[in-house]
Each structure stands twice: as structure tokens, then as C-alpha cells.
Design a protein around this motif. Structure first.
Motif, PDB file in Angstrom:
ATOM      1  N   ASN A  27      25.376  29.879 204.474  1.00 37.89           N
ATOM      2  CA  ASN A  27      24.981  30.663 205.643  1.00 37.89           C
ATOM      3  C   ASN A  27      26.160  31.183 206.452  1.00 37.89           C
ATOM      4  O   ASN A  27      25.968  31.789 207.498  1.00 37.89           O
ATOM      5  CB  ASN A  27      24.061  29.826 206.533  1.00 37.89           C
ATOM      6  CG  ASN A  27      22.644  29.761 205.989  1.00 37.89           C
ATOM      7  OD1 ASN A  27      21.895  30.721 206.086  1.00 37.89           O
ATOM      8  ND2 ASN A  27      22.294  28.640 205.388  1.00 37.89           N
ATOM      9  N   LEU A  28      27.386  30.936 205.967  1.00 37.61           N
ATOM     10  CA  LEU A  28      28.544  31.530 206.628  1.00 37.61           C
ATOM     11  C   LEU A  28      28.548  33.036 206.392  1.00 37.61           C
ATOM     12  O   LEU A  28      27.906  33.537 205.470  1.00 37.61           O
ATOM     13  CB  LEU A  28      29.832  30.894 206.092  1.00 37.61           C
ATOM     14  CG  LEU A  28      29.991  29.386 206.339  1.00 37.61           C
ATOM     15  CD1 LEU A  28      31.244  28.874 205.641  1.00 37.61           C
ATOM     16  CD2 LEU A  28      30.027  29.065 207.821  1.00 37.61           C
ATOM     17  N   THR A  29      29.284  33.761 207.212  1.00 34.60           N
ATOM     18  CA  THR A  29      29.250  35.225 207.167  1.00 34.60           C
ATOM     19  C   THR A  29      30.059  35.763 205.988  1.00 34.60           C
ATOM     20  O   THR A  29      31.176  36.282 206.132  1.00 34.60           O
ATOM     21  CB  THR A  29      29.778  35.813 208.491  1.00 34.60           C
ATOM     22  OG1 THR A  29      31.030  35.172 208.824  1.00 34.60           O
ATOM     23  CG2 THR A  29      28.792  35.579 209.614  1.00 34.60           C
ATOM     24  N   LYS A  30      29.467  35.621 204.818  1.00 31.34           N
ATOM     25  CA  LYS A  30      30.053  36.062 203.558  1.00 31.34           C
ATOM     26  C   LYS A  30      28.956  35.995 202.503  1.00 31.34           C
ATOM     27  O   LYS A  30      27.965  35.268 202.679  1.00 31.34           O
ATOM     28  CB  LYS A  30      31.208  35.136 203.144  1.00 31.34           C
ATOM     29  CG  LYS A  30      30.726  33.700 202.981  1.00 31.34           C
ATOM     30  CD  LYS A  30      31.736  32.782 202.403  1.00 31.34           C
ATOM     31  CE  LYS A  30      31.119  31.403 202.211  1.00 31.34           C
ATOM     32  NZ  LYS A  30      29.903  31.403 201.373  1.00 31.34           N
ATOM     33  N   ALA A 345      23.408  33.146 211.585  1.00 31.52           N
ATOM     34  CA  ALA A 345      22.615  32.838 212.776  1.00 31.52           C
ATOM     35  C   ALA A 345      23.396  33.141 214.049  1.00 31.52           C
ATOM     36  O   ALA A 345      22.823  33.594 215.053  1.00 31.52           O
ATOM     37  CB  ALA A 345      22.195  31.360 212.764  1.00 31.52           C
ATOM     38  N   ASP A 346      24.730  32.905 214.017  1.00 31.79           N
ATOM     39  CA  ASP A 346      25.559  33.229 215.178  1.00 31.79           C
ATOM     40  C   ASP A 346      25.530  34.721 215.483  1.00 31.79           C
ATOM     41  O   ASP A 346      25.725  35.140 216.636  1.00 31.79           O
ATOM     42  CB  ASP A 346      27.008  32.794 214.922  1.00 31.79           C
ATOM     43  CG  ASP A 346      27.164  31.286 214.828  1.00 31.79           C
ATOM     44  OD1 ASP A 346      26.393  30.558 215.462  1.00 31.79           O
ATOM     45  OD2 ASP A 346      28.071  30.843 214.091  1.00 31.79           O
ATOM     46  N   LEU A 347      25.318  35.518 214.441  1.00 34.12           N
ATOM     47  CA  LEU A 347      25.273  36.978 214.625  1.00 34.12           C
ATOM     48  C   LEU A 347      23.875  37.475 214.969  1.00 34.12           C
ATOM     49  O   LEU A 347      23.663  38.675 215.119  1.00 34.12           O
ATOM     50  CB  LEU A 347      25.760  37.674 213.340  1.00 34.12           C
ATOM     51  CG  LEU A 347      27.172  37.336 212.869  1.00 34.12           C
ATOM     52  CD1 LEU A 347      27.532  38.197 211.654  1.00 34.12           C
ATOM     53  CD2 LEU A 347      28.195  37.501 213.969  1.00 34.12           C
ATOM     54  N   GLY A 348      22.947  36.525 215.054  1.00 34.78           N
ATOM     55  CA  GLY A 348      21.578  36.904 215.386  1.00 34.78           C
ATOM     56  C   GLY A 348      20.774  37.349 214.180  1.00 34.78           C
ATOM     57  O   GLY A 348      19.734  38.007 214.340  1.00 34.78           O
ATOM     58  N   LEU A 349      21.240  37.026 212.962  1.00 33.49           N
ATOM     59  CA  LEU A 349      20.530  37.426 211.741  1.00 33.49           C
ATOM     60  C   LEU A 349      19.752  36.248 211.151  1.00 33.49           C
ATOM     61  O   LEU A 349      20.156  35.122 211.268  1.00 33.49           O
ATOM     62  CB  LEU A 349      21.527  37.952 210.714  1.00 33.49           C
ATOM     63  CG  LEU A 349      22.301  39.212 211.137  1.00 33.49           C
ATOM     64  CD1 LEU A 349      23.336  39.552 210.054  1.00 33.49           C
ATOM     65  CD2 LEU A 349      21.345  40.385 211.318  1.00 33.49           C
TER      66      LEU A 349
END
Length: 349
Positions: A27-30, A345-349
Motif C-alpha cells: 500500500n506504499l505509493t508505488k 491512504a495518506d493521499l486520500g486514495l
């Protein structure tokens, strides 16, 4: 702590923790899996340490030192006295492993488990005997001596764990030690000695062929045939065609695994030790991290047998743990990835 005690304590990494960290990493941004080996390493660290928040606060490299009777056969480009000289160099901080380890923030622990030299100040004195016998003429050492050297490595691993170390790199020093390492690798993997015999410290092709013949002779004289598992145990093979520093690394590997420490495997000597540790206790495998691919052909064979993929290929063949400590920054990068990257999730996705 004895070998039997430590074997009873080696268990599989925590799959629940590995699953939790796998989920977080995905779930990290990658894109999932896009950081490859870094993702695999941090997930394994979580399982080894049994926590969703693994760390690497303290790390060490243990350089086991020993001499080999087989150098009498002319298998090395250097005389056996170099083992003692290099122990002095380690103690003074002037070897490659010292230089690299200072940069990596790793403690260097040098252990004389079987050299012919006087143990240098600053080197831990754990000498089981002063060098092995010539394995081309009979057993390199007794089973009891092999076990004693293994238990040296176990004691050191236990001490490191008590002091809070979380990862240990396997280092070695011993003129002539690619010869027993190749013999051990041939015995365990079943690969041909011709395929596995390299040039070690830099011998020419003529000497390489002599080295190949000596390894073949040593295996034959010591009764290590293709079906050796039907009549011998891995420790017997280690005693007959191994080395005291290799046995020390076997114990260090087993002891580290029993104490939830990651084990960073260096080149062909460390690879041979990892093979024997695995043959003694297959449960050590998840604790092993292949640091680099050595120029020695036996090292590739060992890693392939263990199904370990090296993170680096730098055309190295020095030993000392010099390749293994170079993996520490990548392990730390994997931890930073886990702890510092944003999630979707931190990005609101």
C-alpha cells in the motif's frame, strides 16, 4: 551453549508479521513489487524479528580466522603466514573489511578459531587447534574439533544477541580456504569439482588444475562420494574436508538464526558455511541474505542450491565479509521505505 541446545531454538520466522508488513508495503505509493528485493528483505526482517516495525540498530561482521594444512599442496598464491599478518591488520583497522565497516556503522569482531599464528592483541582468542591437517592426506580435523569450532560461533552469536545486535555478516580469513570451501560445496551440491574450482587468491590456470586434482583426491581419500548422506552427517563432511573458520561460521549462522538475527552471507567461504549450516538445520534458510555474487564458481553453486538471489554483483573475491557488509545500507534502505514512505491512504486514495 551447545550445538544441540541451539538447534532446538531455531524456528521459522513469524508469518503473521510478514503478512502484515507485506500488506503495508503493497500500500506504499508505488506499484506493488516495484522495489523488488528491498520489499522482500524488509518483509523477511519483520518475520525474523517478529514485529511489524523491524529495526537495524546494531550490526556486526564476525571475521573467523584459521589456517589449512592443504596449503602444503601449493593451492594458494600466498604463504600461510599471511593469515597471521592479516589478523594483525584487522586488529589495527587497516583491512578492507575495517574500512567498509566503518562506513556502514558495523562492528568488526575478529576471532582466531584456528590459525597457526600467535593471536594478535585485539583479536578474540578461541583457538580450537593451530590449523587443520592436510585434507588431501586424510581428515582435516576430528569431528570433536569441528563441533568445538561450531560452538565458538554459537557463543559469539549468543553474546551479540544479548548485546542487542540484530544482524551479523559472515567474514573469514585463512590462506588456502577456497580449497576446502570448494570441496564442501561439491559434496553438498553434487556439482563437479571441475566446474566449481576457481582461481582463489589469483593462481594461474596450471595451479588451478592442480587445485582441482587435490580437491578430488581429498574427497576420495575422505570417503565423501555422491551418496555420502547415507553414511555420513554434514558435520562429518565439515570435519574431513572443511576448515576451523568455516566451522566457526557454521556455528555463527546457527546461533544467529536461533536468536532472531539476520545473517548476511559473503562469498565462497561464507557460502560453504551456509551450506553446511543448512544441511545441519534447514530451518536456518529464511535467516540467510545473499549479499553479492563472488567471482568464485563454487559461490554461485552454493547460492543456487540454497535458492538465494544475491543483491549485488561487484566481481569481488576478497572474503573478510567485505561483500556482506555492503548489504547493510540496502537493508537500511528497505527499513526507510517501510517507515517513511507515504501510503495511498495518506493521499486520500
Amino acid at each position: 551453549m551447545t550445538l544441540a541446545d541451539i538447534l532446538s531454538r531455531i524456528v521459522q520466522p513469524d508469518e503473521k508479521m510478514m503478512g502484515a508488513v507485506q500488506k503495508k508495503v503493497d500500500n506504499l505509493t508505488k506499484p506493488p513489487g516495484s522495489l523488488g528485493v528491498l520489499e522482500e528483505m524488509v518483509i523477511r526482517l519483520a518475520g525474523i524479528q517478529r514485529t511489524e516495525a523491524p529495526t537495524l540498530r546494531k550490526k556486526a561482521v564476525v571475521v573467523m580466522c584459521g589456517d589449512h594444512g592443504v596449503v602444503e599442496e601449493g593451492v594458494s598464491a600466498f604463504p600461510p603466514e599471511v593469515t597471521g599478518l592479516m589478523m594483525d591488520n584487522f586488529a589495527r583497522g587497516g583491512a578492507a573489511i575495517n574500512v567498509f565497516s566503518r562506513r556502514m556503522g558495523a562492528e568488526v569482531i575478529v576471532v582466531d578459531v584456528g590459525s597457526k599464528a600467535k593471536t594478535s592483541p585485539g583479536v578474540r582468542a578461541e583457538k580450537v587447534r593451530a590449523g587443520t591437517n592436510n585434507m588431501a592426506q586424510g581428515a582435516a580435523m576430528s569431528r570433536e574439533e569441528a563441533v568445538a569450532a561450531i560452538e565458538v560461533g554459537i557463543r559469539i552469536a549468543v553474546e551479540l544477541a544479548r548485546e542487542g545486535y540484530q544482524a551479523v555478516a559472515l567474514g573469514d580469513m585463512g590462506i588456502g580456504n577456497t580449497t576446502p570451501s570448494t570441496a564442501l560445496t561439491a559434496a553438498v551440491t553434487g556439482r563437479s569439482v571441475t566446474e566449481l574450482t576457481g582461481k582463489g587468491t589469483g593462481i594461474d590456470e596450471e595451479k588451478r588444475k592442480v587445485k582441482e586434482a587435490i580437491i578430488e583426491r581429498a574427497l576420495h581419500i575422505n570417503g565423501i562420494e555422491k551418496n555420502w548422506r547415507a553414511k555420513l552427517e554434514p558435520i562429518d563432511v565439515l570435519a574431513r574436508v572443511g576448515g576451523l573458520e568455516i566451522a566457526g561460521l557454521v556455528g555463527l549462522t546457527l546461533g544467529a538464526a536461533a536468536n532472531r538475527m539476520a545473517v548476511l552471507v559473503d562469498g565462497v567461504i561464507a557460502g560453504a558455511a551456509a551450506l553446511i549450516a543448512y544441511e545441519i538445520c534447514p530451518a536456518v534458510l529464511p535467516y540467510l541474505f545473499a549479499s553479492h555474487l563472488s567471482e568464485e564458481p563454487a559461490h554461485r553453486a552454493a547460492l543456487e542450491y540454497l535458492e538465494l538471489t544475491p543483491a549485488l554483483y561487484l566481481r569481488m573475491r576478497l572474503g573478510e565479509g567485505s561483500g556482506a557488509v555492503l548489504l547493510f545500507p540496502l537493508l537500511e534502505a528497505s527499513l526507510a521505505m517501510l517507515n517513511e514512505m507515504a501510503t495511498f491512504a495518506d493521499l486520500g486514495l
